[in-house]
Scaffold this motif. Sequence first.
Motif, PDB file in Angstrom:
ATOM      1  N   UNK A   1      -3.580  11.183   2.545  1.00 61.35           N
ATOM      2  CA  UNK A   1      -3.596  12.241   3.550  1.00 61.35           C
ATOM      3  C   UNK A   1      -4.003  13.513   2.818  1.00 61.35           C
TER       4      UNK A   1
ATOM      5  N   UNK B   1      -0.020  12.132  -0.482  1.00 60.67           N
ATOM      6  CA  UNK B   1      -0.424  13.328   0.253  1.00 60.67           C
ATOM      7  C   UNK B   1      -0.889  14.345  -0.769  1.00 60.67           C
TER       8      UNK B   1
ATOM      9  N   UNK C   1       7.062  21.616   5.216  1.00 60.73           N
ATOM     10  CA  UNK C   1       8.033  20.567   4.867  1.00 60.73           C
ATOM     11  C   UNK C   1       8.254  19.712   6.116  1.00 60.73           C
TER      12      UNK C   1
ATOM     13  N   UNK D   1       3.265  22.309   1.004  1.00 62.91           N
ATOM     14  CA  UNK D   1       4.681  22.002   1.208  1.00 62.91           C
ATOM     15  C   UNK D   1       4.937  20.506   1.264  1.00 62.91           C
TER      16      UNK D   1
ATOM     17  N   UNK E   1       3.147   8.545  -7.502  1.00 56.91           N
ATOM     18  CA  UNK E   1       3.719   9.158  -6.303  1.00 56.91           C
ATOM     19  C   UNK E   1       5.238   9.101  -6.393  1.00 56.91           C
TER      20      UNK E   1
ATOM     21  N   UNK F   1      -7.881  17.303  14.106  1.00 56.03           N
ATOM     22  CA  UNK F   1      -7.520  17.309  12.688  1.00 56.03           C
ATOM     23  C   UNK F   1      -6.559  18.442  12.354  1.00 56.03           C
ATOM     24  N   UNK F   2      -6.550  19.472  13.192  1.00 54.05           N
ATOM     25  CA  UNK F   2      -5.688  20.617  12.917  1.00 54.05           C
ATOM     26  C   UNK F   2      -4.501  20.678  13.857  1.00 54.05           C
TER      27      UNK F   2
ATOM     28  N   UNK G   1      -5.338  24.767   8.365  1.00 56.72           N
ATOM     29  CA  UNK G   1      -5.194  23.539   7.588  1.00 56.72           C
ATOM     30  C   UNK G   1      -5.648  22.363   8.446  1.00 56.72           C
ATOM     31  N   UNK G   2      -6.510  21.550   7.888  1.00 56.37           N
ATOM     32  CA  UNK G   2      -6.945  20.362   8.605  1.00 56.37           C
ATOM     33  C   UNK G   2      -6.522  19.143   7.800  1.00 56.37           C
ATOM     34  N   UNK G   3      -6.178  18.096   8.508  1.00 58.51           N
ATOM     35  CA  UNK G   3      -5.727  16.887   7.828  1.00 58.51           C
ATOM     36  C   UNK G   3      -6.776  15.803   7.937  1.00 58.51           C
ATOM     37  N   UNK G   4      -7.036  15.153   6.805  1.00 57.85           N
ATOM     38  CA  UNK G   4      -8.049  14.087   6.743  1.00 57.85           C
ATOM     39  C   UNK G   4      -7.395  12.841   6.186  1.00 57.85           C
ATOM     40  N   UNK G   5      -7.968  11.725   6.556  1.00 56.53           N
ATOM     41  CA  UNK G   5      -7.370  10.460   6.162  1.00 56.53           C
ATOM     42  C   UNK G   5      -8.406   9.533   5.578  1.00 56.53           C
TER      43      UNK G   5
ATOM     44  N   UNK H   1     -15.697  18.252   8.076  1.00 55.96           N
ATOM     45  CA  UNK H   1     -14.345  18.765   7.953  1.00 55.96           C
ATOM     46  C   UNK H   1     -14.137  20.085   8.679  1.00 55.96           C
TER      47      UNK H   1
ATOM     48  N   UNK I   1      -3.140   4.739   0.805  1.00 54.32           N
ATOM     49  CA  UNK I   1      -3.629   5.560   1.903  1.00 54.32           C
ATOM     50  C   UNK I   1      -3.479   7.013   1.473  1.00 54.32           C
TER      51      UNK I   1
ATOM     52  N   UNK J   1       0.865  -1.185   0.000  1.00 56.08           N
ATOM     53  CA  UNK J   1       0.000   0.000   0.000  1.00 56.08           C
ATOM     54  C   UNK J   1       0.899   1.231   0.000  1.00 56.08           C
ATOM     55  N   UNK J   2       0.679   2.142  -0.907  1.00 55.73           N
ATOM     56  CA  UNK J   2       1.519   3.338  -0.834  1.00 55.73           C
ATOM     57  C   UNK J   2       0.726   4.545  -0.332  1.00 55.73           C
ATOM     58  N   UNK J   3       1.353   5.689  -0.359  1.00 60.42           N
ATOM     59  CA  UNK J   3       0.807   6.853   0.328  1.00 60.42           C
ATOM     60  C   UNK J   3       0.797   8.046  -0.614  1.00 60.42           C
TER      61      UNK J   3
END
Lengths: 661, 301
Positions: A106, A27, B168, A125, A232, B144-145, A93-97, A78, A104, A23-25
């Motif tokens: 991100x 972002x 980064x 970034x 990727x 989430x943040x 910024x919010x991160x979701x998975x 979200x 997978x 499985x790779x990733x």
Amino acid sequence: MSVQLREMNEPVVETTPESLESIDLLRFTTAGSVDDGKSTLIGRLLYDTKSIFEDQYAAIERASELRGDETIDLALLTDGLRAEREQKITIDVAYRYFATPKRKFIIADTPGHIQYTRNMVTGASSAEAAIVLIDARKGVLTQSKRHGFLASLLQIPHILVAINKMDLVDFDEDVYERIVEDYTEFAAKLSVHAIDYIPLSALKGDNVVEKSSNMPWYDGQTLLHYLENVNVGANRNMVDFRFPVQYVVRPNQDFRGFAGQVASGRIVPGEEVVVLPSGKRTRVKALHFFKEEIAEAVSGDAAIMTLEDEIDISRGDMIVRTHNLPQKSDKVDAIVCWMSETPLNPDGNYWVQHTTRRVQGYISELNYKIDVDTMHREAAETLQLNEIGRIQLTTARPLFYDRYQLNRATGSFILIDPYSNNTVAAGIIRGKSRRVADLVTGEIDSTEIGIAESDGDTQRSTNVVWEQGDVTRHMREERNGHKAAVLWLTGLSGSGKSTVARLVERRLFDLGFQAQLLDGDNLRHGLNGDLGFSAEARQENIRRTAEVAKLSFTHGNIVLCSFISPFQRDRDFARSLLPPNRFVEIFVQCDLEVCKRRDPKGLYERALRGEIKEFTGVSSPYEAPQHPELRIDSAHNTPEVNAQLIVDYLIAQGIIPRQTG
Amino acid sequence: MNSYRRSHLRQLESEAIYIMREVAAQFERPVLLFSGGKDSIVMVHLAQKAFYPARIPFPLLHVDTGHNFPETIAFRDRYMEEVGARLIVRYVQDSIDQGRVQEETGPYASRNALQTVTLLDALKEFKFEAAIGGARRDEEKARAKERFFSHRDRFGQWDPKNQRPELWNLFNGRKHDGEGFRIFPLSNWTELDVWQYVKLENITLPNLYFSHRRDVFERDGVLLAVSEVTFPQFGEPIENRVVRFRTIGDMTCTGAVESPAANLDSIIAEVSSARVTERGARTDDKRSEAAMEDRKKQGYF
């Protein structure tokens, strides 16, 4: 909207170590304002990939009810913080998975309103792909361009333009085509590798996970298909080995290891390295990862390195190969994005954090700021929050860096305010400082550190800007009547690659299509005439070929590459240069014994006598492709049959049209 | 997967190791918060990997509510011996005895909220400036943040509006005296990733995670274990069921789920098709919609 929650009778995920390691990733970042339906799109992706749980769903149901909303608002999934929910905006910024059996994901979900630039830059970034949302009713707006500009500034390798709300324009193909045309025209000004377009409706689910029956005119991929298949690692620099020392591990007198994450490139034990800034040379004794000694470390690996000689090394030093050095300067030319409420202080000092080094610095010159909406340059005295500008940065001690365009890890830095300790700016290095005064006094170049005998791979042309002509690939493809692609035939010497490739070229030519053959042997007479057959030389051989193939691809051709290309990583590199579905890896399978019997050029005989060193199949390995797009059997099929299989594949993939009559 | 590609688990592992080393390099007195749960066990494993053959260069801190499952404590002590790590334990009971906090009463009483005070006191006692925690962004909306390096003011509080951007892999751990950081190396992991990694790395976990028979009772839709500190009220019959725990926290607020999953493979299958998040079985999050956000602002993880 219909509710499909996870079912208990989903297929059971296999949990062999092999399946886990496959499985790779990816972002990726999403850009667009609330009005474009970004949150709905993310909600939809999570929802349709069954990544939303009952209790999460119940929670937003409860919240929607409380607010008196009539329908359940997927965007609530979200919008995390209370302040955001109250004001109905997202401010950070919010991160979701989510995950599919293949990948997978991100998501760095960046808000569209105030502080947009700061957040987008943060999200971008670490991203390898960006989804730019466009409301089909509104077309290409200023902000859609701003998203594209920032994505290209941060060098995100893949941009997907998602043309949303197609349901509100009656799924009209003309609307879609017009937006594609407008955005393509704009994007020609950016340095972007690959842009794709998908018409969709996040609200109704069209072309998100399932193909839409409302848009029969669209024959491309769905959003999820794109995300699952986009290449990727395209932005990983696998050439220039850079190892910023992060921490020294010294459990006892006998062990002195240097811990760090390989920023780029690859290293194996035994290689000669140099430590910067001291300039001391030594060799890599061993590479450790936990209780194992590992045979190599590549970009991204968190390894521990031991060296042959005792050299004083501490955090912030950089270990590189003696023949591939970074740039060195205490004055760099950079683009910065200002991230603090406190504006840039032209007279102030800042901490510059670059790789694992932290040095003092100041902004010796602010050249201009860039209007992110128009991309115009404007004179500026300072930079305010969310402004982007070009600066000359002077540091107390020199930085060892590469241009950001070549190397994200060694080409990026942050500025830290020494009083508030806040991170106030993000910077990307364009190169050495361009002040006239600096040019006149002359600076010490990295090639003069006193250790370098360049073998050529450090001599990158630093002043070349990628020129995108006004005639785009899409325009050429339209005129040619077929899509461009690169067909990469790999296999042992004597497996019949070139024979098949020549037949395919001839057939495509006869059908009136633009086809071009790049043959390994022929290229080695000219362009690659200086290369031998060591693993490095083979890698360079393939790199050059792949770049030539890409140029030809950009000009609308179907490029046939016939190369033994025994190493998967080299073939993957070639793949990384092209958009998804346009690189076709064809494994020409043939038993080694059959190849030896055929031996059309008498090479196996010579190799077996030891006259040719590093001959694939005899004294050098061949890594068979694990997942080629196509396998053809040249031991049992005639070349004609195999050529037809390839042509059929191109038709099935929609690269060339089906022939009528 | 060829020699240049790394799977998602290897990339997450590498990221977490990188964070651990940044902490060791940027701070003088870091500490790793150990709860005995699977996330903190995975963190200890990652910390070992980050510094081997050296020992983990920072101590571990366990805030013991006194309401832990006995299995957790037994596992903890065995595991510490195996790893050779230095463990510090601080007790909520001591904070109660010192009058620092007041114990909740009634059937819903929990020491979950009280442990924040014990934690902050312990951080102050040892002058720990960076506390590594196992929180993940997928656990709850407010997370989430969250940053990898999460800044806390002098009172250990978190200001969502005053967090540093992280770009980064450059992490800014600079701070004024008295301020601190919470560090979350598993930020990008999901529950499924953790389980898959446990499988991949062959990590031993407490038996509580695997299905077993246990006396439980149902309260507000959550199955609680019958114990000295959690016992049924009127109308809450005791039942013997086949259950397991998806998280191992304080017994008073950690619910069991009915599950036949007795080994890692079936747990991974169960998690990847689960219909409720792991925190869904925790009563503390249900108190209000922004419950987690409020607790975080006070210094909770």
